[in-house]
Design a protein around this motif. Structure first.
Motif, PDB file in Angstrom:
ATOM      1  N   PRO A 106      -7.366  -4.291  14.027  1.00 41.16           N
ATOM      2  CA  PRO A 106      -7.652  -5.089  15.225  1.00 41.16           C
ATOM      3  C   PRO A 106      -8.516  -6.301  14.889  1.00 41.16           C
ATOM      4  O   PRO A 106      -9.562  -6.187  14.249  1.00 41.16           O
ATOM      5  N   GLY A 107      -8.026  -7.467  15.275  1.00 42.97           N
ATOM      6  CA  GLY A 107      -8.740  -8.709  15.042  1.00 42.97           C
ATOM      7  C   GLY A 107      -8.557  -9.297  13.665  1.00 42.97           C
ATOM      8  O   GLY A 107      -9.079 -10.385  13.377  1.00 42.97           O
ATOM      9  N   GLN A 108      -7.789  -8.647  12.754  1.00 43.51           N
ATOM     10  CA  GLN A 108      -7.628  -9.130  11.377  1.00 43.51           C
ATOM     11  C   GLN A 108      -6.161  -9.406  11.035  1.00 43.51           C
ATOM     12  O   GLN A 108      -5.810  -9.540   9.877  1.00 43.51           O
ATOM     13  N   GLY A 109      -5.328  -9.479  12.026  1.00 39.09           N
ATOM     14  CA  GLY A 109      -3.939  -9.818  11.777  1.00 39.09           C
ATOM     15  C   GLY A 109      -3.112  -8.639  11.281  1.00 39.09           C
ATOM     16  O   GLY A 109      -3.599  -7.501  11.177  1.00 39.09           O
ATOM     17  N   THR A 110      -1.860  -8.938  10.964  1.00 34.38           N
ATOM     18  CA  THR A 110      -0.899  -7.903  10.540  1.00 34.38           C
ATOM     19  C   THR A 110      -0.129  -8.410   9.311  1.00 34.38           C
ATOM     20  O   THR A 110       0.161  -9.609   9.201  1.00 34.38           O
ATOM     21  N   GLU A 111       0.214  -7.466   8.412  1.00 34.29           N
ATOM     22  CA  GLU A 111       1.010  -7.803   7.221  1.00 34.29           C
ATOM     23  C   GLU A 111       2.134  -6.782   7.067  1.00 34.29           C
ATOM     24  O   GLU A 111       1.891  -5.569   7.060  1.00 34.29           O
ATOM     25  N   VAL A 112       3.360  -7.294   6.979  1.00 28.95           N
ATOM     26  CA  VAL A 112       4.544  -6.465   6.723  1.00 28.95           C
ATOM     27  C   VAL A 112       4.939  -6.662   5.257  1.00 28.95           C
ATOM     28  O   VAL A 112       5.154  -7.800   4.809  1.00 28.95           O
ATOM     29  N   ILE A 113       5.036  -5.563   4.509  1.00 29.07           N
ATOM     30  CA  ILE A 113       5.315  -5.623   3.058  1.00 29.07           C
ATOM     31  C   ILE A 113       6.604  -4.848   2.777  1.00 29.07           C
ATOM     32  O   ILE A 113       6.736  -3.675   3.166  1.00 29.07           O
ATOM     33  N   LEU A 114       7.516  -5.510   2.107  1.00 23.98           N
ATOM     34  CA  LEU A 114       8.767  -4.871   1.663  1.00 23.98           C
ATOM     35  C   LEU A 114       8.766  -4.829   0.140  1.00 23.98           C
ATOM     36  O   LEU A 114       8.563  -5.857  -0.518  1.00 23.98           O
ATOM     37  N   HIS A 115       8.993  -3.633  -0.409  1.00 26.78           N
ATOM     38  CA  HIS A 115       8.971  -3.440  -1.873  1.00 26.78           C
ATOM     39  C   HIS A 115      10.310  -2.841  -2.312  1.00 26.78           C
ATOM     40  O   HIS A 115      10.731  -1.788  -1.802  1.00 26.78           O
ATOM     41  N   LEU A 116      10.947  -3.516  -3.268  1.00 29.73           N
ATOM     42  CA  LEU A 116      12.212  -3.044  -3.843  1.00 29.73           C
ATOM     43  C   LEU A 116      12.002  -2.826  -5.341  1.00 29.73           C
ATOM     44  O   LEU A 116      11.764  -3.772  -6.092  1.00 29.73           O
ATOM     45  N   ALA A 117      12.062  -1.543  -5.769  1.00 29.51           N
ATOM     46  CA  ALA A 117      11.803  -1.207  -7.175  1.00 29.51           C
ATOM     47  C   ALA A 117      12.939  -1.706  -8.065  1.00 29.51           C
ATOM     48  O   ALA A 117      14.076  -1.921  -7.621  1.00 29.51           O
ATOM     49  N   ARG A 118      12.594  -1.879  -9.337  1.00 24.11           N
ATOM     50  CA  ARG A 118      13.586  -2.379 -10.294  1.00 24.11           C
ATOM     51  C   ARG A 118      14.769  -1.420 -10.433  1.00 24.11           C
ATOM     52  O   ARG A 118      15.910  -1.839 -10.565  1.00 24.11           O
ATOM     53  N   ALA A 119      14.490  -0.094 -10.367  1.00 24.84           N
ATOM     54  CA  ALA A 119      15.570   0.883 -10.532  1.00 24.84           C
ATOM     55  C   ALA A 119      16.570   0.837  -9.387  1.00 24.84           C
ATOM     56  O   ALA A 119      17.745   1.178  -9.572  1.00 24.84           O
TER      57      ALA A 119
END
Length: 646
Positions: free
Chosen positions: A628-641
């Protein structure tokens, strides 16, 4: 080596060489042995002559000692010498009688010498020795007795001389034989050397020379050379083998051009088969309708095998029907007649039941006049099946107006082509199913997007309209004035949601890479929302396939849409780290929320569930960070395998 075995294998060269050398060795040993024996006998005879000669000296000495004795009486010392002389002569006679092989010393083994020695020994023991002992025993010795002793000594010496002469004559004879043996040994060495050289030349050198001459002529491509096989030994076997080799080489060299021509034709045929396989495989891999694919396939094999006609039929296992998909070179009447056949009907249906490739010679069938193919003038009809993953999909026919037979290689080629066609048909079906599945999944996402945005907005508007209707009926105009702006805001929000959804679902990849498409999406978001967006990208990994790129763009669009609707942010940062692992983050400076509350909302939260489904479709992980009050971050991670290359 046993003697019978030696004679049994006498035809072998090694056996003859060994036998020859053993024969020369036996003869040489015999001659050398006789030479050694004669030398040993001569040495013994020489020693016997010396001893016998010393007997004469002893006899003279004994007579001389007897003459030194006077009438008064013999001196005692002279008597002792005389007695010692008699003992010495006795010992020498015994030595001659028994011999001494170690010295060596012995009399020659001839009868005359033995008889002569017997006479000497008898004369000594019966005349000379007894008289000498009697004479030494007398106290007074007369001159007459001395003369008598000397006379007997002279007769004894004469007998010994005769013995010595006989021994010398025997030694002369043995010396002659010794020299003859030595000369024989010398002659044997010369004859043996010459014989061995001749025999070795005849048995080894001459055959090797003939074989070498044959090889030289063979090297000069004179394949008509042959060696005479006139012996049964190893060289005879070599000559026979050489002749067989020459026959084979002459035959091969004479038929070389024909063999090369046959091999060339076989290679050309194989090249044509490979070219057909390659051309057919390349053609079947092209995206095209099933009819066009089967028609092109049928055209290629018909041209290759010079077929007058052909068909491709697809099997319907549920109905038990065989549908003619394409045809070539057959009449319209035959096409209409056999457009749809039941499994088991006619020749083709019977081949489907048996599931084996069949080549029918219509001339040999008893009911050939009843078959439509025979009425069309075809003499041979071949049926080859279309398989994919052990699944029977159909078959194709080749029709020939002339009787035609297929070799095993041609049959195998056609069966392989049938598998290629079956694989292409099955791949086309799988691709269709994949497209249907993708459309179905995309429709589900559209439905969920409509439910999460438009449906909720319409539900809100519906409630506001009900409230407006009640307020108007009750004439609460203050409430009407407050409801109308809410209705306008709801309509505007729904309108914006519809435009955004239409924009998202109509998104197509632009020419270029993922970064260029991402920049285009961000630029549209800037224009529509007025929010500042910064992009930071590091791209070093391989390009993505189009499907994965499209899903990544949808996720970015949904994340930006959530920022516009819920974050009340003034700035957004999009970061792309494309190395071995792929990481994409969308961060804003909005008011944020409590992550624990997100878990309680589950699938009802707007956009989050859609992004997670899209991430799962490309095997990626999606996480959301917020305070709350510090924004939002959406992270998508795709592994090498899990990453796929374009």
């Amino acid at each position: 080596m046993a003697l019978p075995t030696l004679f049994a294998n006498w035809h072998k060269l090694s056996t003859r060489i060994v036998g020859l050398l053993l024969s020369f060795l036996a003869v040489a040993l015999l001659v050398i042995g006789s030479t050694l024996l004669l030398s040993w006998q001569l040495e013994g005879s020489a020693a016997a002559i010396n001893v016998a000669g010393s007997l004469r000296m002893d006899s003279y000495r004994m007579a001389m000692l007897a003459g030194q004795v006077d009438d008064v009486g013999a001196d005692s010392r002279t008597r002792e010498h005389l007695l010692y002389q008699l003992q010495g002569m006795e010992e020498k006679l015994q030595l001659l009688q028994r011999g001494d092989p170690q010295r060596p010393l012995f009399l020659p083994p001839t009868a005359s010498i033995r008889d002569m020695f017997g006479g000497v020994l008898q004369q000594w023991r019966t005349e000379l020795a007894p008289q000498a002992h009697d004479w030494l025993g007398q106290s007074s010795i007369t001159p007459a007795s001395v003369r008598a002793l000397q006379q007997r000594s002279e007769r004894f010496v004469a007998r010994v001389d005769e013995l010595v002469q006989r021994i010398e004559r025997d030694s002369e004879n043995r010396t002659f034989w010794l020299r003859a043996s030595q000369l024989t040994l010398l002659g044997l060495a010369l004859v043996g050397t010459v014989s061995i050289i001749y025999l070795l030349f005849d048995m080894i050198v001459a055959p090797v020379t003939r074989l070498q001459g044959g090889l030289e002529r063979m090297r000069e491509k004179d394949f008509g050379v042959r060696l005479p096989v006139d012996r049964n030994d190893e060289f005879g076997m070599l000559a026979s083998g050489f002749n067989q080799m020459a026959d084979r080489l002459q035959s091969v060299y004479g038929n070389l051009e024909q063999m090369v021509s046959v091999k060339t034709q076989a290679l050309e045929q194989q090249n044509h088969e490979l070219a057909l396989l390659y051309d057919s495989a390349a053609f079947l891999q092209q995206p095209q309708p099933a009819e066009a694919m089967c028609r092109g396939f049928l055209q290629r094999i018909s041209d290759y095998f010079s077929a007058d006609g052909g068909t491709v039929r697809i099997l319907d296992p549920i109905q038990g029907n065989m549908h003619m998909l394409v045809s070539q070179g057959i009449s319209e009447r035959l096409v209409e007649t056999e457009r749809c056949l039941k499994v088991g009907d006619c020749l083709c249906g019977d081949a489907v039941v048996k599931k084996v490739a069949v080549i029918h010679d219509l001339r040999k069938l008893d009911r050939g006049h009843q078959l439509e193919c025979h009425k069309e003038g075809f003499a041979t009809v071949s049926i080859f099946h279309v398989y994919a993953q052990q699944q029977h999909l159909g078959f194709f026919n080749l029709h020939f107006r002339k009787a035609t037979e297929f070799s095993p290689a041609q049959t195998a080629l056609l069966e392989t082509l049938g598998q290629l066609l079956g694989t292409a048909i099955e791949n086309q079906r799988l691709e269709g199913r994949s497209r249907q599945l993708a459309v179905s999944e995309e429709r589900n996402l559209v439905a969920q997007g409509l439910h999460d945005s438009i449906a909720q907005g319409l539900n809100f508007l519906n409630l506001q309209v009900q409230m407006l209707e009640q307020s108007m009926q009750q004439r609460h105009w203050e409430e009407v004035e407050s409801i109308v702006p809410a209705l306008r805001a709801g309509v505007d929000e729904s309108y914006q949601d519809v435009r955004e959804l239409l924009h998202n679902f109509r998104t197509r990849l632009q020419e270029g890479n993922l970064l260029s498409s991402l920049e285009a999406v961000v630029e549209k978001f800037r224009r529509q929302s007025g929010i500042t967006v910064d992009i930071v990208a590091e791209t070093q990994g391989p390009p993505f396939p189009s499907e994965q790129q499209l899903q990544l763009l949808f996720i970015v669009q949904e994340a930006l849409s959530n920022v516009r609707k819920h974050a009340a942010a003034s700035r957004v940062w999009v970061r792309l780290d494309d190395h071995d692992d792929f990481v994409l983050s969308i961060r804003d400076n909005g008011h944020g929320f409590e992550p624990a509350a997100l878990d309680t909302l589950g699938e009802s939260h707007v956009g989050i569930h859609i992004m997670r489904e899209r991430a799962a479709r490309i095997a990626a992980d999606l996480s959301v960070r917020s305070q709350p009050g510090q924004g939002t971050e959406v992270i998508l991670h795709l592994a090498r395998a899990q990453r796929r290359a374009a």
